[in-house]
Motif scaffolding. Structure first.
Motif, PDB file in Angstrom:
ATOM      1  N   LEU A 181      12.469  -1.249  38.413  1.00  0.00           N
ATOM      2  CA  LEU A 181      12.631  -0.619  37.100  1.00  0.00           C
ATOM      3  C   LEU A 181      13.529   0.615  37.128  1.00  0.00           C
ATOM      4  O   LEU A 181      13.778   1.214  36.078  1.00  0.00           O
ATOM      5  CB  LEU A 181      11.266  -0.225  36.532  1.00  0.00           C
ATOM      6  CG  LEU A 181      10.381  -1.364  36.007  1.00  0.00           C
ATOM      7  CD1 LEU A 181       8.981  -0.839  35.692  1.00  0.00           C
ATOM      8  CD2 LEU A 181      10.998  -2.014  34.775  1.00  0.00           C
ATOM      9  N   MET A 182      14.024   0.990  38.298  1.00  0.00           N
ATOM     10  CA  MET A 182      14.777   2.240  38.398  1.00  0.00           C
ATOM     11  C   MET A 182      16.027   2.311  37.522  1.00  0.00           C
ATOM     12  O   MET A 182      16.346   3.386  37.009  1.00  0.00           O
ATOM     13  CB  MET A 182      15.128   2.534  39.852  1.00  0.00           C
ATOM     14  CG  MET A 182      13.981   3.114  40.665  1.00  0.00           C
ATOM     15  SD  MET A 182      13.222   4.584  39.917  1.00  0.00           S
ATOM     16  CE  MET A 182      14.616   5.718  39.932  1.00  0.00           C
ATOM     17  N   PRO A 183      16.782   1.222  37.297  1.00  0.00           N
ATOM     18  CA  PRO A 183      17.914   1.340  36.351  1.00  0.00           C
ATOM     19  C   PRO A 183      17.458   1.808  34.976  1.00  0.00           C
ATOM     20  O   PRO A 183      18.173   2.550  34.298  1.00  0.00           O
ATOM     21  CB  PRO A 183      18.482  -0.078  36.302  1.00  0.00           C
ATOM     22  CG  PRO A 183      18.042  -0.716  37.574  1.00  0.00           C
ATOM     23  CD  PRO A 183      16.712  -0.121  37.905  1.00  0.00           C
ATOM     24  N   TYR A 184      16.284   1.376  34.569  1.00  0.00           N
ATOM     25  CA  TYR A 184      15.710   1.806  33.293  1.00  0.00           C
ATOM     26  C   TYR A 184      15.146   3.214  33.391  1.00  0.00           C
ATOM     27  O   TYR A 184      15.460   4.088  32.558  1.00  0.00           O
ATOM     28  CB  TYR A 184      14.619   0.819  32.882  1.00  0.00           C
ATOM     29  CG  TYR A 184      13.757   1.264  31.723  1.00  0.00           C
ATOM     30  CD1 TYR A 184      14.261   1.276  30.421  1.00  0.00           C
ATOM     31  CD2 TYR A 184      12.436   1.652  31.924  1.00  0.00           C
ATOM     32  CE1 TYR A 184      13.459   1.670  29.355  1.00  0.00           C
ATOM     33  CE2 TYR A 184      11.637   2.046  30.858  1.00  0.00           C
ATOM     34  CZ  TYR A 184      12.144   2.056  29.588  1.00  0.00           C
ATOM     35  OH  TYR A 184      11.358   2.448  28.529  1.00  0.00           O
ATOM     36  N   LEU A 185      14.330   3.474  34.407  1.00  0.00           N
ATOM     37  CA  LEU A 185      13.635   4.759  34.508  1.00  0.00           C
ATOM     38  C   LEU A 185      14.593   5.916  34.749  1.00  0.00           C
ATOM     39  O   LEU A 185      14.403   7.010  34.207  1.00  0.00           O
ATOM     40  CB  LEU A 185      12.597   4.698  35.634  1.00  0.00           C
ATOM     41  CG  LEU A 185      11.423   3.739  35.409  1.00  0.00           C
ATOM     42  CD1 LEU A 185      10.525   3.703  36.638  1.00  0.00           C
ATOM     43  CD2 LEU A 185      10.634   4.141  34.175  1.00  0.00           C
ATOM     44  N   LYS A 220      13.533  -2.244  47.627  1.00  0.00           N
ATOM     45  CA  LYS A 220      13.241  -1.537  48.880  1.00  0.00           C
ATOM     46  C   LYS A 220      13.378  -0.022  48.768  1.00  0.00           C
ATOM     47  O   LYS A 220      12.794   0.717  49.559  1.00  0.00           O
ATOM     48  CB  LYS A 220      14.175  -2.032  49.990  1.00  0.00           C
ATOM     49  CG  LYS A 220      14.067  -3.528  50.279  1.00  0.00           C
ATOM     50  CD  LYS A 220      12.679  -3.899  50.768  1.00  0.00           C
ATOM     51  CE  LYS A 220      12.627  -5.325  51.287  1.00  0.00           C
ATOM     52  NZ  LYS A 220      12.893  -6.320  50.230  1.00  0.00           N
ATOM     53  N   ARG A 221      14.179   0.450  47.807  1.00  0.00           N
ATOM     54  CA  ARG A 221      14.404   1.891  47.692  1.00  0.00           C
ATOM     55  C   ARG A 221      14.702   2.252  46.241  1.00  0.00           C
ATOM     56  O   ARG A 221      15.152   1.413  45.459  1.00  0.00           O
ATOM     57  CB  ARG A 221      15.530   2.348  48.599  1.00  0.00           C
ATOM     58  CG  ARG A 221      16.843   1.612  48.402  1.00  0.00           C
ATOM     59  CD  ARG A 221      17.866   2.050  49.451  1.00  0.00           C
ATOM     60  NE  ARG A 221      18.158   3.477  49.324  1.00  0.00           N
ATOM     61  CZ  ARG A 221      18.615   4.222  50.337  1.00  0.00           C
ATOM     62  NH1 ARG A 221      18.828   3.660  51.516  1.00  0.00           N
ATOM     63  NH2 ARG A 221      18.864   5.503  50.158  1.00  0.00           N
ATOM     64  N   PRO A 222      14.469   3.518  45.855  1.00  0.00           N
ATOM     65  CA  PRO A 222      14.628   3.897  44.456  1.00  0.00           C
ATOM     66  C   PRO A 222      16.057   4.188  44.037  1.00  0.00           C
ATOM     67  O   PRO A 222      16.350   4.241  42.840  1.00  0.00           O
ATOM     68  CB  PRO A 222      13.765   5.155  44.335  1.00  0.00           C
ATOM     69  CG  PRO A 222      13.806   5.755  45.704  1.00  0.00           C
ATOM     70  CD  PRO A 222      13.853   4.603  46.654  1.00  0.00           C
ATOM     71  N   ASP A 223      16.955   4.426  44.992  1.00  0.00           N
ATOM     72  CA  ASP A 223      18.343   4.707  44.635  1.00  0.00           C
ATOM     73  C   ASP A 223      19.201   3.515  45.042  1.00  0.00           C
ATOM     74  O   ASP A 223      18.717   2.537  45.585  1.00  0.00           O
ATOM     75  CB  ASP A 223      18.829   5.993  45.303  1.00  0.00           C
ATOM     76  CG  ASP A 223      18.677   5.944  46.821  1.00  0.00           C
ATOM     77  OD1 ASP A 223      18.078   4.968  47.323  1.00  0.00           O
ATOM     78  OD2 ASP A 223      19.130   6.875  47.500  1.00  0.00           O
ATOM     79  N   GLY A 224      20.465   3.590  44.747  1.00  0.00           N
ATOM     80  CA  GLY A 224      21.357   2.493  45.113  1.00  0.00           C
ATOM     81  C   GLY A 224      22.303   2.134  43.997  1.00  0.00           C
ATOM     82  O   GLY A 224      22.447   2.857  43.010  1.00  0.00           O
ATOM     83  N   ASP A 225      22.940   0.987  44.141  1.00  0.00           N
ATOM     84  CA  ASP A 225      23.898   0.502  43.157  1.00  0.00           C
ATOM     85  C   ASP A 225      23.155  -0.411  42.193  1.00  0.00           C
ATOM     86  O   ASP A 225      22.928  -1.590  42.466  1.00  0.00           O
ATOM     87  CB  ASP A 225      25.014  -0.253  43.869  1.00  0.00           C
ATOM     88  CG  ASP A 225      26.092  -0.727  42.914  1.00  0.00           C
ATOM     89  OD1 ASP A 225      25.932  -0.546  41.689  1.00  0.00           O
ATOM     90  OD2 ASP A 225      27.097  -1.294  43.382  1.00  0.00           O
ATOM     91  N   TRP A 226      22.768   0.113  41.043  1.00  0.00           N
ATOM     92  CA  TRP A 226      21.926  -0.638  40.126  1.00  0.00           C
ATOM     93  C   TRP A 226      22.677  -1.727  39.372  1.00  0.00           C
ATOM     94  O   TRP A 226      22.056  -2.571  38.727  1.00  0.00           O
ATOM     95  CB  TRP A 226      21.248   0.328  39.154  1.00  0.00           C
ATOM     96  CG  TRP A 226      20.275   1.221  39.857  1.00  0.00           C
ATOM     97  CD1 TRP A 226      19.376   0.866  40.808  1.00  0.00           C
ATOM     98  CD2 TRP A 226      20.118   2.627  39.674  1.00  0.00           C
ATOM     99  NE1 TRP A 226      18.654   1.956  41.235  1.00  0.00           N
ATOM    100  CE2 TRP A 226      19.087   3.053  40.555  1.00  0.00           C
ATOM    101  CE3 TRP A 226      20.729   3.572  38.859  1.00  0.00           C
ATOM    102  CZ2 TRP A 226      18.665   4.369  40.632  1.00  0.00           C
ATOM    103  CZ3 TRP A 226      20.316   4.886  38.931  1.00  0.00           C
ATOM    104  CH2 TRP A 226      19.292   5.283  39.810  1.00  0.00           C
TER     105      TRP A 226
END
Length: 226
Positions: A47-51, A154-160
C-alpha cells in the motif's frame, strides 16, 4: 491483544514495535504472532504508493493520514460519533478489532464498499457486525476509488511505478490517483473512466506498463503468494 494491535498499528500512519518496560517482538508471542506481523507488514508495503502519497498530502495541506469519518463524510450524520473506525487517507476504511472474540461493529456510508482482502462487496449506508480472525479486520475500499498497489512487499521504499497495479473500487465512474516519487512529489498521475464493462486509464508522467484490477477480486492471494 498483541496480534490485534499489530493489525491496527500496521494500518496507521506510523508503525513501530517497542515498549519501555517489556520486549515486544512478534516471536516473543508465538508463531501465529509472527505470521500476523508478516501478513500486515506485506500489506502495508504493497500500500505504500498510496500511503506515501497520502503522507505527502498531509505535509502540504495538514489533512491527517488517519482521518475521522466525519472529515470524509461531513454530510452523513451517522459519522458524527464514530470513534472506533477511521479513514486511512481518503479511500480506505479501517475498523480495528478490539475484542478477544474478534467481534467488531462498524458503519459504512452510502455506496458499494469492497473489502480489500477478500473482495466482498457491501452496499451502504449500513451498520455491520463481523467476526475476524487475527489475520483479518474490516478494511474497505471506498466506492469510486482508484487505489495504487505496489509490487514490492519486502520494503517500504523503492520504485513504486515498477509493476504497479491500479485497484478499481466499485461504483467507479471517473477516478484518479497520484503515485509519488521518493521526494513526495508526483511521479505519475493515473485517470480512469468506466466504459461499459471495462475501465480506460490514461497515465500522465510515465510510459511504464501497469495493470488494472478490480478490488472485488481481493488481494488475499497476493499477500499469501507474493
Amino acid at each position: 491483544m498483541f496480534k490485534r494491535w499489530l493489525a491496527f498499528g500496521l494500518l496507521s500512519s506510523h508503525s513501530r514495535l517497542h515498549g519501555n518496560v517489556s520486549y515486544r517482538v512478534p516471536w516473543a508471542f508465538g508463531d501465529e504472532a509472527v505470521d500476523v506481523t508478516r501478513k500486515f507488514t506485506r500489506l502495508k508495503h504493497r500500500l505504500m504508493p498510496y500511503l506515501y502519497g497520502v503522507a505527502a498530502e498531509a505535509h502540504r495541506t495538514g489533512v491527517p493520514v488517519m482521518r475521522p469519518m466525519l472529515l470524509e463524510f461531513p454530510g452523513d450524520a451517522a459519522c458524527r460519533g464514530l470513534d472506533r473506525q477511521y479513514m486511512l487517507g481518503p479511500d480506505l476504511l479501517v475498523a480495528p478489532v478490539f475484542s478477544a472474540e474478534g467481534e467488531v461493529e462498524f458503519y459504512l456510508p452510502a455506496g458499494t464498499w469492497t473489502h480489500l482482502l477478500t473482495g466482498e462487496t457491501v452496499e451502504g449506508p449500513c451498520w455491520r457486525h463481523e467476526v475476524h480472525g487475527f489475520d483479518s479486520l474490516p478494511l474497505y475500499v471506498r466506492p469510486g476509488a482508484l487505489l495504487p498497489w505496489g509490487a514490492d512487499d519486502k520494503r517500504p521504499d523503492g520504485d513504486w511505478l515498477d509493476a504497479l497495479t491500479l485497484l478499481t473500487g466499485a461504483d467507479l465512474g471517473e477516478g484518479a490517483c497520484t503515485v509519488p516519487g521518493p521526494d513526495g512529489e508526483p511521479a505519475a498521475v493515473f485517470r480512469a473512466v468506466r466504459e461499459g464493462d471495462g475501465v480506460r486509464v490514461r497515465a500522465e508522467g510515465t510510459r511504464r506498463p501497469f495493470t488494472v484490477r478490480e478490488a472485488a477480486a481481493g488481494v488475499e492471494e497476493l499477500l499469501l503468494h507474493p
